[in-house]
Every structure is written in structure tokens, then in C-alpha cells.
Design a protein around this motif. Structure first.
Motif, PDB file in Angstrom:
ATOM      1  N   THR A 292      12.599  20.950 -50.897  1.00 49.43           N
ATOM      2  CA  THR A 292      11.351  21.773 -50.515  1.00 49.43           C
ATOM      3  C   THR A 292      11.472  23.004 -51.111  1.00 49.43           C
ATOM      4  OG1 THR A 292      12.654  22.737 -48.606  1.00 49.43           O
ATOM      5  CG2 THR A 292      11.308  20.682 -47.966  1.00 49.43           C
ATOM      6  N   ARG A 293      10.177  23.325 -51.693  1.00 50.83           N
ATOM      7  CA  ARG A 293       9.970  24.583 -52.468  1.00 50.83           C
ATOM      8  C   ARG A 293       9.467  25.620 -51.393  1.00 50.83           C
ATOM      9  NH1 ARG A 293      10.218  23.683 -58.158  1.00 50.83           N
ATOM     10  NH2 ARG A 293      10.479  21.526 -58.266  1.00 50.83           N
ATOM     11  N   ASP A 294       9.732  26.743 -51.723  1.00 49.98           N
ATOM     12  CA  ASP A 294       8.991  27.713 -50.981  1.00 49.98           C
ATOM     13  C   ASP A 294       7.625  28.294 -51.660  1.00 49.98           C
ATOM     14  OD1 ASP A 294       9.606  29.460 -52.795  1.00 49.98           O
ATOM     15  OD2 ASP A 294      11.261  30.587 -51.750  1.00 49.98           O
ATOM     16  N   GLY A 295       6.900  28.782 -50.998  1.00 54.16           N
ATOM     17  CA  GLY A 295       5.662  29.308 -51.552  1.00 54.16           C
ATOM     18  C   GLY A 295       5.601  30.136 -52.813  1.00 54.16           C
ATOM     19  N   GLY A 296       6.650  31.123 -52.749  1.00 58.14           N
ATOM     20  CA  GLY A 296       6.748  31.872 -54.221  1.00 58.14           C
ATOM     21  C   GLY A 296       7.263  30.947 -55.431  1.00 58.14           C
ATOM     22  N   ASP A 297       8.031  29.753 -54.944  1.00 60.17           N
ATOM     23  CA  ASP A 297       8.162  28.718 -56.159  1.00 60.17           C
ATOM     24  C   ASP A 297       7.208  28.225 -56.826  1.00 60.17           C
ATOM     25  OD1 ASP A 297       9.857  27.447 -58.013  1.00 60.17           O
ATOM     26  OD2 ASP A 297      11.027  26.163 -56.655  1.00 60.17           O
ATOM     27  N   VAL A 298       6.213  27.928 -55.879  1.00 60.91           N
ATOM     28  CA  VAL A 298       5.148  26.891 -56.379  1.00 60.91           C
ATOM     29  C   VAL A 298       4.222  27.946 -56.965  1.00 60.91           C
ATOM     30  CG1 VAL A 298       2.919  26.087 -55.341  1.00 60.91           C
ATOM     31  CG2 VAL A 298       5.264  25.207 -54.646  1.00 60.91           C
ATOM     32  N   GLU A 299       4.098  29.268 -56.506  1.00 55.39           N
ATOM     33  CA  GLU A 299       3.137  30.270 -57.118  1.00 55.39           C
ATOM     34  C   GLU A 299       3.727  30.420 -58.367  1.00 55.39           C
ATOM     35  OE1 GLU A 299       2.511  33.740 -54.865  1.00 55.39           O
ATOM     36  OE2 GLU A 299       1.713  34.851 -56.605  1.00 55.39           O
TER      37      GLU A 299
ATOM     38  N   GLU B 298      -5.326  15.754 -43.574  1.00 59.01           N
ATOM     39  CA  GLU B 298      -4.847  15.145 -44.807  1.00 59.01           C
ATOM     40  C   GLU B 298      -5.602  14.175 -45.125  1.00 59.01           C
ATOM     41  OE1 GLU B 298      -1.640  15.457 -46.195  1.00 59.01           O
ATOM     42  OE2 GLU B 298      -1.200  16.962 -44.690  1.00 59.01           O
ATOM     43  N   ARG B 299      -7.036  14.421 -45.337  1.00 54.31           N
ATOM     44  CA  ARG B 299      -8.061  13.698 -45.494  1.00 54.31           C
ATOM     45  C   ARG B 299      -7.988  13.017 -46.943  1.00 54.31           C
ATOM     46  NH1 ARG B 299      -9.758  18.845 -47.013  1.00 54.31           N
ATOM     47  NH2 ARG B 299     -10.845  19.018 -49.165  1.00 54.31           N
ATOM     48  N   TYR B 300      -7.174  13.225 -47.861  1.00 54.40           N
ATOM     49  CA  TYR B 300      -7.207  12.595 -49.179  1.00 54.40           C
ATOM     50  C   TYR B 300      -6.373  11.287 -48.949  1.00 54.40           C
ATOM     51  CZ  TYR B 300      -9.445  16.525 -51.422  1.00 54.40           C
ATOM     52  OH  TYR B 300     -10.232  17.407 -51.677  1.00 54.40           O
ATOM     53  N   LEU B 301      -5.471  11.385 -47.831  1.00 54.79           N
ATOM     54  CA  LEU B 301      -4.838  10.333 -47.648  1.00 54.79           C
ATOM     55  C   LEU B 301      -5.444   9.251 -46.555  1.00 54.79           C
ATOM     56  CD1 LEU B 301      -1.174  11.780 -47.599  1.00 54.79           C
ATOM     57  CD2 LEU B 301      -2.353  10.371 -49.695  1.00 54.79           C
ATOM     58  N   GLN B 302      -5.907   9.914 -45.673  1.00 55.88           N
ATOM     59  CA  GLN B 302      -6.401   9.172 -44.566  1.00 55.88           C
ATOM     60  C   GLN B 302      -8.115   9.038 -44.342  1.00 55.88           C
ATOM     61  OE1 GLN B 302      -4.522  10.647 -40.769  1.00 55.88           O
ATOM     62  NE2 GLN B 302      -2.571  10.715 -41.985  1.00 55.88           N
ATOM     63  N   GLY B 303      -8.593   9.562 -45.349  1.00 56.22           N
ATOM     64  CA  GLY B 303     -10.029   9.019 -45.160  1.00 56.22           C
ATOM     65  C   GLY B 303     -10.551   7.614 -45.422  1.00 56.22           C
ATOM     66  N   ARG B 304      -9.879   6.930 -44.940  1.00 57.80           N
ATOM     67  CA  ARG B 304      -9.951   5.443 -45.212  1.00 57.80           C
ATOM     68  C   ARG B 304     -10.836   4.653 -44.195  1.00 57.80           C
ATOM     69  NH1 ARG B 304      -4.432   5.200 -43.459  1.00 57.80           N
ATOM     70  NH2 ARG B 304      -4.407   4.944 -41.152  1.00 57.80           N
TER      71      ARG B 304
ATOM     72  N   LEU C 182      -3.991  26.429 -47.732  1.00 60.92           N
ATOM     73  CA  LEU C 182      -3.092  26.751 -48.745  1.00 60.92           C
ATOM     74  C   LEU C 182      -1.653  26.411 -48.501  1.00 60.92           C
ATOM     75  CD1 LEU C 182      -2.789  28.666 -51.163  1.00 60.92           C
ATOM     76  CD2 LEU C 182      -2.198  30.587 -49.723  1.00 60.92           C
ATOM     77  N   HIS C 183      -1.431  26.303 -47.303  1.00 63.67           N
ATOM     78  CA  HIS C 183       0.199  25.872 -46.890  1.00 63.67           C
ATOM     79  C   HIS C 183       0.130  24.218 -47.191  1.00 63.67           C
ATOM     80  CE1 HIS C 183       3.764  24.970 -44.541  1.00 63.67           C
ATOM     81  NE2 HIS C 183       2.933  24.148 -43.857  1.00 63.67           N
ATOM     82  N   ARG C 184      -1.009  23.453 -47.060  1.00 65.30           N
ATOM     83  CA  ARG C 184      -0.878  22.128 -47.302  1.00 65.30           C
ATOM     84  C   ARG C 184      -1.056  22.017 -48.655  1.00 65.30           C
ATOM     85  NH1 ARG C 184      -5.635  20.986 -42.981  1.00 65.30           N
ATOM     86  NH2 ARG C 184      -4.096  20.767 -41.248  1.00 65.30           N
ATOM     87  N   ALA C 185      -1.842  22.936 -49.678  1.00 63.34           N
ATOM     88  CA  ALA C 185      -1.814  22.611 -50.967  1.00 63.34           C
ATOM     89  C   ALA C 185      -0.479  22.913 -51.756  1.00 63.34           C
ATOM     90  CB  ALA C 185      -2.926  23.699 -51.447  1.00 63.34           C
TER      91      ALA C 185
END
Lengths: 340, 177
Positions: free
Chosen positions: A13-20, A285-291, B146-149
Motif C-alpha cells: 500500500t502507498r500513502d497519499g503523499g507517495d501517490v501525490e 466502485e462503479r467502474y468495476l460494478q456498473g455491470r 480522492l481516497h478511492r482515486a
């Protein structure tokens, strides 16, 4: 500097700072920099041309600039569903490529299949008329494959066999364009990852191509008429069936239960397909479950949020198991967004 | 008119940066800048005061870009100087390399809404309240999305085998917060 030491972090897992930080590294214009100079000639010319041309066409005509009014909410809501649907096809254990990636071929060879020293096969396809040749070539190189040409308006009768659910990671790449060409695509398959009893099943033709890993034995393709294409309204997603001109015009479904609504829709001779909305606000999670879901998985007590005209004679019913405070399609009451 | 001109001068740089960060070609970015301010001029009555004007313009720019992608509509007339000035912003390419390519690919494959949220934070440096204004969402919705993204991006990076040590190489320590 500890770049030489091995990264011992095992937690992925990455924290928000890393992703940013990684996102920042992608910025073409460095974050914090001021961009172009407003006193430059281009900036001044632009300003002059804007204020001097009151009759200029509004590039956002019909689009509200405030986030809380009718148009954007509606677009956002319906756009979401369209996105969910597109993904549904991709999730079914394979890849579906739209017609835009396909061409009629030309002077170039119809396909090229090569294998490198590591067992990775690269397939470049430019024309789909020679399905048999492509299949033979794939077979020679150790790709167990079935290739069928499917004419426009037809599809193979389903099911041909079961889909492989746990596709080995790295078995194949997503199809991508061949640099410098428009009417072609290529993909890579790692033949070392094939397991016995599984076959790559391709259907190719002007209507699109699909690549799905299936379990043996795979039945031959028997053509049946394909369903008509979905009725998307020029990039906006689907039209609400409950608005004027829709197949359910005059009948409100939002907030009712599946048990109440479905008999009414059937009475009108329409087929119902469910789109299940999930997550804490229904958009999760609509991109995964909007089926789309089979009717057996949806209960009579589930909540209906609205109906969309999917294709002639068929509506998509947007439903959720739990009742949300706000209609997830509209981010609030339907009446605040749709003026009938 | 005087007010519009003041807002234009104050926000022009950041709008050009916003557009350049999101458009592959300088012409597209120049068009987006021109369209954004054209909309702002047409709707100058809606243009909020102070710092809110910047956020409102980000919101307009976002819709202009989405609209262009959807309709494939392009401006016919070209402003050569504007093209050139925006093209200058493209001179500085971020550090390249295989790993950055992998990161860029993972980023590009994210849903558009995710990309925009992450970008507004990392590129435009907006906080959640400001993003809520730009996107017309509640602050809580921004927080959740944002958390999910971030989670989705982290997952995509893990799937692309981008190692944690990459962050240290790409991002000098003094720049990370």
C-alpha cells in the motif's frame, strides 16, 4: 542516498503523499509554476479578440458552468453508466475491441505473428479476412487459438464453453495501435503461461473483435443475429426512459421497488436488464460494478433509481440493494435535475 | 470589462498551465485556453469575486476540455503567438525513463474523474474545499473520491510493478511533503 539498499517494504500500500509525489512527477508544467505570461503578445491578442467579439459562439453552449445545476449532473450521472457498461464487456474474461481499431486492410500483409526467444508471441493484425491463416500461424507458434470471422450483424451463439475466470497475469497484453498506422492493432501473448485445457477464442470482423480465454472444448461458432447496438445518445450515455419520448414516458420509477416496477415495464412489452449500483453512495466502485446483472440476483425489494432506454424494446433499470439518501443517478432528488 | 481584464491577467498563467498539463498538443491547449476565457467573457455575470474566480475558471476549463473531447470540436482560426507561447510550456519534459513511462501509463489508464482529482491536488495544488468548488461536489464527496482515486492509482502502480524506491529517485526529498 540509500538507493543501493534494497527496498525492504513488503506492504504494497502507498500513502497519499507517495501517490501525490508520483503524480507531481508527471506534470508537464511543473506544479507551482505560473504558466504562460499574460503580458505576452498571444495573451494580449486573445484578450482583445474575446472582448471585441460579443457574438462569438459560446464553446460551452448548453453546458452549465456551475456544478450544481441541471446539465452537468445529468451528464455526469448518465456518463457514469455508459462508462460502467463499457467496462462490463472488458470484464467478461477477455478483451473486446471496437470497430474503430479495425480496418479493411490494404497492400500490407493481413497479419504478422512472431515469437521471440522468451516465448512471447507478438501478433499484428491489419485485416481479418484470413481467419484460418491466422489460426494456423498461432498454432505453429504454440498459441492454442480458435479464430472465427464474424460478419457484421452476426455473433457466435453463446455459450460456446466456459470462460476462464482466473486468467494468468501477464498472459496477454491489451491490444494497442501499431505506431504510425491507424487501421490495425497488435498484442502480445506470453505462450509460457498457457495452461493445458484452455484456448484463446477470437472472433474478428468489421463489427469488432474479441479475445477471450475459454475452457476446452470450445464449440464451433454458429452465427446468430447480433443484438442491435445500444442506443447511446451522442456521447451523453443513455436517454432516460422516463422522460418525454422515452419508452416509459409518463411513468415514474425512481424510489419504487423492483417488485412494483418490473411488472409495469413488462406490461409494456419491454425487456428489463438490471444495472446494479453499489458502494456507500451507489456510485462507489462503479467502474468495476456498473455491470448488467441477471434477474435472479436482484430481489423484489431492491430500490429502482431510474430507467434508461438501452436499445429498442429493452430498458436498463438502475437498481441497488440498499436505499440511499440521495438518488445516486442525480446526486439528489430526480426533480431537482430533470424537469419534465 | 476592467474587472474581466483583471481576472484574465491574474488567472491566465494558471489556466495555460492547467491546459498544457492536460493536452497532448500545444494547439489543443491554446484552444482550451481561448475557449475557457471566451466562456468566462460570455458569462462574466457569473464570474465570482476574488480567489473564487480562479476556481470557477478551473471548472470552466475542465468542462471545455471534456466538451472538446466529446464533440471533437476545434477552433478554426489560429493565434500564432498564443500557440507559440503555450508551446513554450511544452519545452520542459518531465524526467523520462522506463519507470516514469510505466507510471504515466498507469495514470492514463485511470478513470478520467480519478485523474482529474489527483491532478487538481498534485498539479494545481488545490485543497479539498477548493476541489469541491471546482467540481461542484461536497467536501466529503471529494474526500471519499480522492481516497478511492489514490487507492486505484496505487493498485495500478503495484500491478505495473512500480517499486516504492521509484518515488525516492523521481522525487527529491525536499519536494515531497
Amino acid at each position: 542516498m540509500n538507493d543501493m539498499t534494497k527496498d525492504t517494504t513488503t506492504d504494497m500500500t502507498r500513502d497519499g503523499g507517495d501517490v501525490e509525489a508520483l503524480t507531481r512527477a508527471l506534470a508537464r508544467v511543473e506544479p507551482g509554476s505560473r504558466g504562460a505570461d499574460p503580458s505576452g503578445a498571444g495573451a494580449r491578442t486573445l484578450l482583445a479578440s474575446i472582448v471585441a467579439a460579443p457574438a462569438a459562439e459560446d464553446p460551452l453552449a448548453g453546458v452549465s458552468t456551475s456544478g450544481s445545476t441541471v446539465t452537468p449532473l445529468r451528464r455526469r450521472g448518465l456518463g457514469r453508466l455508459a462508462a460502467g457498461l463499457a467496462v462490463a464487456a472488458a470484464l467478461a474474461g477477455g478483451i473486446v475491441v471496437g470497430p474503430s481499431l479495425l480496418g479493411k486492410g490494404g497492400a500490407t500483409p493481413s497479419y504478422a505473428v512472431t515469437k521471440d526467444d522468451h516465448g512471447v508471441v507478438t501478433i499484428q493484425v491489419r485485416d481479418f479476412s484470413d481467419a484460418d491463416g491466422l489460426r494456423r500461424r498461432l498454432e505453429e507458434l504454440g498459441v492454442p487459438a480458435i479464430v472465427d470471422y464474424v460478419p457484421l450483424g452476426k455473433r457466435c451463439e453463446r455459450p460456446r464453453t466456459g470462460y476462464v475466470e482466473d486468467v494468468p497475469r501477464g498472459l496477454y497484453s491489451l491490444p494497442e495501435s501499431i505506431p504510425g498506422e491507424t487501421m490495425s492493432w497488435q498484442m502480445r501473448i506470453d505462450t509460457r503461461l498457457f495452461r493445458p485445457g484452455e484456448t484463446f477464442v477470437w472472433t474478428i470482423g468489421e463489427g469488432g473483435t474479441s479475445t477471450i480465454l475459454m475452457k476446452n472444448p470450445v464449440r464451433p461458432c454458429e452465427f446468430v443475429p447480433d443484438r442491435p447496438p445500444l442506443e447511446e445518445v451522442d456521447g451523453e450515455g443513455f436517454r432516460l426512459a422516463t422522460t418525454e419520448g422515452g419508452s416509459l414516458a409518463g411513468y415514474r420509477v425512481d424510489g419504487k421497488t423492483v417488485g412494483e416496477v418490473v411488472p409495469e415495464i413488462r406490461k409494456r412489452g419491454l425487456k428489463v436488464t438490471f444495472m446494479v449500483m453499489s458502494g456507500p453512495d451507489g456510485l462507489g466502485e462503479r467502474y468495476l460494478q456498473g455491470r448488467t446483472s441477471p434477474i435472479s440476483t436482484v430481489g423484489d425489494d431492491w430500490v429502482v433509481w431510474d430507467a434508461l432506454d438501452a436499445r429498442k424494446g429493452e430498458v436498463f433499470l438502475c437498481v441497488s440493494k440498499q436505499r440511499y439518501d440521495r438518488n445516486p443517478l442525480f446526486g439528489g432528488p430526480r426533480d431537482a435535475v430533470i424537469k419534465d | 470589462m476592467a474587472r474581466f481584464e483583471a481576472v484574465y491577467k491574474e488567472t491566465y498563467g494558471r489556466i495555460t498551465a492547467y491546459a498544457a498539463r492536460r493536452c497532448d498538443s500545444p494547439q489543443d491547449a491554446a484552444d482550451a485556453v481561448a475557449d475557457t476565457f471566451t466562456v468566462a467573457w460570455r458569462r462574466v455575470d457569473e464570474l465570482p469575486e476574488g480567489e473564487q474566480a480562479m476556481l470557477w475558471l478551473y471548472g470552466v476549463a475542465r468542462k471545455v476540455l471534456a466538451n472538446r473531447r466529446r464533440t471533437g470540436r476545434y477552433r478554426q482560426e489560429r493565434n500564432a503567438e498564443l500557440d507559440a507561447e503555450v508551446a513554450d510550456l511544452y519545452g520542459r519534459r518531465p524526467d523520462s525513463g522506463v519507470e516514469l513511462d510505466a507510471i504515466a501509463r498507469a495514470f492514463r489508464d485511470l478513470p478520467g474523474d480519478d485523474r482529474e482529482l489527483l491532478s487538481l491536488v498534485a498539479w494545481e495544488g488545490l485543497d479539498r474545499e477548493e476541489i469541491a468548488t471546482v467540481l461542484g461536489l461536497t467536501r466529503n464527496a471529494v474526500r471519499v473520491r480522492l481516497h478511492r482515486a489514490r487507492k486505484r492509482f496505487a493498485r495500478a502502480l503495484a500491478e505495473a510493478d512500480v517499486s516504492h524506491s521509484t518515488t525516492r529517485r523521481l522525487v527529491p526529498a525536499e519536494r515531497s511533503r
